[in-house]
Scaffold this motif. Sequence first.
Motif, PDB file in Angstrom:
ATOM      1  N   VAL A 300       0.867  -1.180   0.000  1.00  0.00           N
ATOM      2  CA  VAL A 300       0.000   0.000   0.000  1.00  0.00           C
ATOM      3  C   VAL A 300       0.904   1.229   0.000  1.00  0.00           C
ATOM      4  N   THR A 301       0.769   2.054  -1.025  1.00  0.00           N
ATOM      5  CA  THR A 301       1.612   3.241  -1.159  1.00  0.00           C
ATOM      6  C   THR A 301       0.854   4.467  -0.673  1.00  0.00           C
ATOM      7  N   ALA A 302       1.447   5.202   0.235  1.00  0.00           N
ATOM      8  CA  ALA A 302       0.797   6.396   0.777  1.00  0.00           C
ATOM      9  C   ALA A 302       0.616   7.445  -0.313  1.00  0.00           C
ATOM     10  N   ASP A 303      -0.487   8.173  -0.225  1.00  0.00           N
ATOM     11  CA  ASP A 303      -0.773   9.269  -1.154  1.00  0.00           C
ATOM     12  C   ASP A 303      -0.440  10.580  -0.457  1.00  0.00           C
ATOM     13  N   MET A 304       0.560  11.284  -0.982  1.00  0.00           N
ATOM     14  CA  MET A 304       0.989  12.535  -0.376  1.00  0.00           C
ATOM     15  C   MET A 304       0.208  13.730  -0.920  1.00  0.00           C
ATOM     16  N   GLY A 305      -0.788  13.431  -1.750  1.00  0.00           N
ATOM     17  CA  GLY A 305      -1.592  14.492  -2.334  1.00  0.00           C
ATOM     18  C   GLY A 305      -1.469  14.491  -3.848  1.00  0.00           C
ATOM     19  N   GLY A 306      -2.611  14.476  -4.532  1.00  0.00           N
ATOM     20  CA  GLY A 306      -2.589  14.524  -5.986  1.00  0.00           C
ATOM     21  C   GLY A 306      -2.003  13.285  -6.634  1.00  0.00           C
ATOM     22  N   LEU A 328       1.626  -6.572   9.489  1.00  0.00           N
ATOM     23  CA  LEU A 328       1.673  -5.277   8.815  1.00  0.00           C
ATOM     24  C   LEU A 328       3.026  -4.646   9.107  1.00  0.00           C
ATOM     25  N   ILE A 329       3.789  -4.391   8.038  1.00  0.00           N
ATOM     26  CA  ILE A 329       5.135  -3.844   8.174  1.00  0.00           C
ATOM     27  C   ILE A 329       5.114  -2.360   7.832  1.00  0.00           C
ATOM     28  N   ASP A 330       5.650  -1.553   8.730  1.00  0.00           N
ATOM     29  CA  ASP A 330       5.802  -0.109   8.569  1.00  0.00           C
ATOM     30  C   ASP A 330       4.478   0.618   8.299  1.00  0.00           C
ATOM     31  N   PRO A 331       3.538   0.571   9.242  1.00  0.00           N
ATOM     32  CA  PRO A 331       2.274   1.280   9.042  1.00  0.00           C
ATOM     33  C   PRO A 331       2.301   2.735   9.474  1.00  0.00           C
ATOM     34  N   VAL A 332       3.369   3.180  10.158  1.00  0.00           N
ATOM     35  CA  VAL A 332       3.387   4.549  10.691  1.00  0.00           C
ATOM     36  C   VAL A 332       3.366   5.528   9.523  1.00  0.00           C
ATOM     37  N   PRO A 333       2.284   6.292   9.360  1.00  0.00           N
ATOM     38  CA  PRO A 333       2.108   7.111   8.156  1.00  0.00           C
ATOM     39  C   PRO A 333       2.578   8.540   8.332  1.00  0.00           C
ATOM     40  N   ASP A 340      -6.482   4.851   8.000  1.00  0.00           N
ATOM     41  CA  ASP A 340      -7.810   4.450   7.543  1.00  0.00           C
ATOM     42  C   ASP A 340      -7.713   3.647   6.248  1.00  0.00           C
ATOM     43  N   VAL A 341      -6.812   4.075   5.369  1.00  0.00           N
ATOM     44  CA  VAL A 341      -6.613   3.351   4.113  1.00  0.00           C
ATOM     45  C   VAL A 341      -6.102   1.944   4.398  1.00  0.00           C
ATOM     46  N   LEU A 342      -5.128   1.827   5.299  1.00  0.00           N
ATOM     47  CA  LEU A 342      -4.564   0.523   5.622  1.00  0.00           C
ATOM     48  C   LEU A 342      -5.616  -0.401   6.240  1.00  0.00           C
ATOM     49  N   ARG A 343      -6.451   0.139   7.123  1.00  0.00           N
ATOM     50  CA  ARG A 343      -7.503  -0.685   7.735  1.00  0.00           C
ATOM     51  C   ARG A 343      -8.468  -1.183   6.671  1.00  0.00           C
ATOM     52  N   ALA A 344      -8.808  -0.325   5.698  1.00  0.00           N
ATOM     53  CA  ALA A 344      -9.768  -0.701   4.663  1.00  0.00           C
ATOM     54  C   ALA A 344      -9.172  -1.716   3.685  1.00  0.00           C
ATOM     55  N   LYS A 345      -7.883  -1.673   3.482  1.00  0.00           N
ATOM     56  CA  LYS A 345      -7.258  -2.507   2.457  1.00  0.00           C
ATOM     57  C   LYS A 345      -6.619  -3.779   3.006  1.00  0.00           C
ATOM     58  N   ALA A 346      -6.680  -3.999   4.290  1.00  0.00           N
ATOM     59  CA  ALA A 346      -6.056  -5.200   4.859  1.00  0.00           C
ATOM     60  C   ALA A 346      -6.659  -6.453   4.236  1.00  0.00           C
ATOM     61  N   PRO A 347      -5.830  -7.391   3.728  1.00  0.00           N
ATOM     62  CA  PRO A 347      -6.360  -8.612   3.098  1.00  0.00           C
ATOM     63  C   PRO A 347      -6.872  -9.633   4.091  1.00  0.00           C
ATOM     64  N   GLY A 348      -6.638  -9.402   5.380  1.00  0.00           N
ATOM     65  CA  GLY A 348      -7.084 -10.307   6.417  1.00  0.00           C
ATOM     66  C   GLY A 348      -6.814  -9.703   7.777  1.00  0.00           C
ATOM     67  N   TRP A 372      -5.741  -1.121  15.362  1.00  0.00           N
ATOM     68  CA  TRP A 372      -5.696  -2.584  15.445  1.00  0.00           C
ATOM     69  C   TRP A 372      -5.534  -3.001  16.907  1.00  0.00           C
ATOM     70  N   PRO A 373      -6.604  -2.914  17.678  1.00  0.00           N
ATOM     71  CA  PRO A 373      -6.491  -3.180  19.121  1.00  0.00           C
ATOM     72  C   PRO A 373      -6.094  -4.620  19.431  1.00  0.00           C
TER      73      PRO A 373
END
Length: 450
Positions: A300-306, A328-333, A340-348, A372-373
């Motif tokens: 998952v690639t972060a979107d920095m805008g545009g 999940l590796i390196d989620p700190v955005p 929110d994007v990572l939570r929505a796109k998690a494959p499991g 991810w509690p």
Amino acid sequence: MSSAESAVRPAPRPVRQAATLIVLRDGSEGLEALLLRRADKANDQNSGASVFPGGLLDAHDRQLHGCCAGGLDDAAASARLSIAEGGLDYYAAAVRECFEEAGLLLAQDAQGRLVDLDGLGEAQLAALRRAAAAGTDALLAMCAAQGWQLATDRLAYFAHWLTPPGMPRRFDTRFFVAALPPGQRVNVDGVEIAGHAWLRPLDAIAPERGLKLMNVTRRILQQLAQFRSVDACLAHAHALRDIPLAMPRLADGPGGSRAVNMEEPAYAELAFVDPEGHGHARHTLEGGLVLQLSPRVWRVTADMGGGTPGEHSYFVGGGSGAEAAWALIDPVPAHASQLDVLRAKAPGPVRWILCTRGEPTGEALAALQRAWPDAELATALAEAGKRLQLADATLEALPVPGDTLARQFLLMPERLLFAGAAAAGACAQAAWIASASGFLRAAAAAVNRT
């Protein structure tokens, strides 16, 4: 990829052997190459394209060996092409195809002089061309009747290209260069070939010219543009030793699907993500893009805008139901919306959170725990050599030399090393490097750059 998807995907298409002859001449403003315009045909990936003369090897091309000039035999031709045998087939086929499509014949008489086709009568020349179009046997008969030999020793091996996996038709093509024989003019067949032009390479590839060019034709024209004369090009080709195979790969992205060449940043990743050329890999990094790199890895690639790409996060694991195990590796955005994007796109379900740059603290840690509690911050992997079992894969922590906090994670059996922002440390088991930014790259290339 699921088993169902595998079942419906077609088998790889056969690769056919081909030969192409790049005919050159010295024009008033420099080197010119002959380009033929293919006739418009339905269901032809090259319909209307400007190409060099060439085509498939014929089953009877080997019979032309006895008609080839003595300066090149099959053993020498095969050694030049780095194959065990049959190398002269390619040279003969290139000469034959050039005569069939363009009416140019590289042949010599008994005295070793290049044949002057223009010196023949129009009726005789037309008959020869009609006979050549009938097939290889006709060319054999022509050489016997005229006392000619094919001037295969006038061809210089120049390039070797393989059509990308996934194309409707695939060709393993050897490209040769040769000078326009004196006393000959282009006369296209009017069936397969609709027209022709002599163009300087840079003019041919200029956008304003508007030619339809296949990737390989464009790339070879770019190579030819460096030469000022036919002699300079031939000298270069004769001096070449090992000619590598060039095989582009197909990928999708902004502007649609296209061939990605070997020197482009995305090329190595395509071999990992889509080796069979199904077209689901990407040639451009895009912000917000979620891409399945393998059955066990999502990026998952972060979107920095545009659409500007930021850093990557990776989901690693597999399985289904109660046996699903994802890390999940390196989620700190860079900004909170990425979580929110990572939570929505998690494959499991995410069971572990790993970081390559030390454990998160403060608000970053609190945001992860809210997202991810039930996930475990895998401090058990803080020591090198510790492993997590992820369904049918394992993830091992490796130290980063000179950094007491940073870690790399090796996924087996993919042999994929998640290196984060650090330069990839030595890891004999790693074949691929997944960094915090950029495309996947081969581990050997990564070591060479560090």
